[in-house]
Write an enzyme that holds these catalytic residues in place. Structure first.
Site, short mmCIF file in Angstrom:
data_model
loop_
_atom_site.label_atom_id
_atom_site.label_comp_id
_atom_site.label_asym_id
_atom_site.label_seq_id
_atom_site.Cartn_x
_atom_site.Cartn_y
_atom_site.Cartn_z
N LYS A 23 0.84 -1.20 0.00
CA LYS A 23 0.00 0.00 0.00
C LYS A 23 0.88 1.25 0.00
O LYS A 23 0.65 2.19 -0.76
CB LYS A 23 -0.92 0.01 1.23
N GLN A 26 -3.77 -1.17 9.90
CA GLN A 26 -3.84 -2.48 9.25
C GLN A 26 -4.49 -3.50 10.19
O GLN A 26 -4.11 -3.63 11.35
CB GLN A 26 -2.42 -2.93 8.85
N ASP A 38 -10.13 3.70 4.97
CA ASP A 38 -10.65 2.33 4.85
C ASP A 38 -12.18 2.33 4.88
O ASP A 38 -12.80 1.32 4.55
CB ASP A 38 -10.14 1.46 6.01
#
Ligand code: NAD
Length: 313
Positions: free
Chosen positions: A54, A98, A121
């Site tokens: 990412k 994460q 997210d």
């Protein structure tokens, strides 16, 4: 009938190329460089790979990436402290924690501590609620990627029967909301659903995110269905001992009936990261709008920010 193979990698590359142009323009015209902060707690090897990918892809499109790596024994309070600092930093536009987090950390508290405008997210309760109400917000990345692939392959989604297998907060549930917004008839199946083959057989659009290798058989499918296989399963060949990645759909069987299908790997996966980068660019743009709004004399935000300055000084 031979299904066409949906090239998610190629589509993600195109999206990233567009984002790179957007970012270059934002830097040149607005002196605004989108910045993504990633936080990894612990040393789970798969998570390490995901976060590194990412961050690297963010840098490739011109997004600044800040990487925070914390030891596995980090507690909830320390992680909340880091998130609060990043929330307060006007040069940080996106914050990604994460998952999975170590069990002792309060995952819900961490996700809800992220400033909703920086929640790239799309997992914050407020963003999930906005999505459920059909109001603009940051949308989870995998479902967003699925919708782009569907829009590419179907001229109109309205009235089509979409069957989503899996109802996690990360994929199935938000995707069902997006499909509803696109005016599909939506069926959501899960581990407790009765007669999965019958439900799958109704689908004009089938999205499978169950994490169960080869769950969906070819002879369950309606002819002409468009299939997005979200599943990522690592299996080991019992004969050769080599590991490979497969999806939740029996790809070779599905080819005879589907109009189009994503491969695994190379289908939905690359779109997920591209949509994370897109969310970061959106969040950066929105941050500038918020600043402009705050500076409009007479606005409530203007008064509030002035009051804060007075208190601080
Ligand atoms: P999850 O375990 O949180 O949820 C799985 C869902 O599938 C649950 O709702 C469960 O009820 C349902 N399910 C499981 N087995 C089933 C069965 N036999 N029949 C019907 N329903 C069943 O998983 P998740 O986080 O949503 O991920 C699902 C899969 O998608 C995993 O393989 C994951 O690795 C993959 N994934 C891929 C991407 C990507 O970018 N391509 C992103 C996220 C997740």
């Amino acid at each position: 009938m031979g299904a066409s193979i949906i090239d998610g990698r190629g589509r993600a590359d195109r999206l990233c190329a567009e984002l790179a142009m957007d970012v270059a323009a934002m830097i040149a015209q607005d002196n605004l460089r989108p910045t993504l902060a990633t936080i990894l707690v612990g040393d789970d090897p798969a998570s390490e790979i995901y976060v590194r990918r990412k961050a690297e892809q963010a840098e490739q499109v011109g997004i600044r990436s800040l990487r925070f790596r914390l030891p596995a024994e980090t507690d909830t309070a320390s992680l909340l402290g880091l998130v609060a600092g990043l929330n307060a930093d006007p040069d940080v536009h996106g914050i990604l924690v994460q998952l999975p987090l170590p069990d002792h950390i309060d995952r819900a508290a961490i996700l809800d501590a992220i400033e909703p405008g920086k929640d790239v997210d799309g997992f914050h309760t407020l963003n999930a609620g906005r999505l459920a109400l059909g109001v603009t917000g940051l949308v989870p990345c995998t479902p967003a990627g699925c919708m782009i692939l569907l829009a590419d392959h179907l001229s109109d989604l309205q009235g089509r029967h979409a069957v989503v297998v899996g109802c996690s907060n990360i994929v199935g549930r938000p995707l069902a909301q997006l499909l509803l917004q696109a005016r599909c008839t939506v069926t959501v199946a899960h581990i407790h659903s009765v007669n999965l083959p019958g439900l799958v057989g109704l689908a004009d659009i089938l999205v499978v995110a169950a994490g169960s290798p080869g769950l969906i058989r070819g002879d369950w499918l309606k002819f002409g269905v468009v299939i997005l296989d979200v599943g990522i399963n690592r299996i080991t060949d019992p004969v050769t001992g080599t590991a490979r990645i497969v999806g939740d759909v029996r790809f070779n069987e599905a080819l005879d009936r589907a109009a189009a299908i994503t491969p695994v790997p190379g289908g939905v996966g690359p779109m997920t990261i591209a949509c994370l980068l897109r969310n970061t660019v959106i969040a950066a743009r929105q941050s500038r709008k918020r600043t402009m709004f705050t500076n409009i004399p007479g606005s409530a935000e203007h008064h509030r920010s002035n009051m804060q300055e007075e208190v601080i000084s």
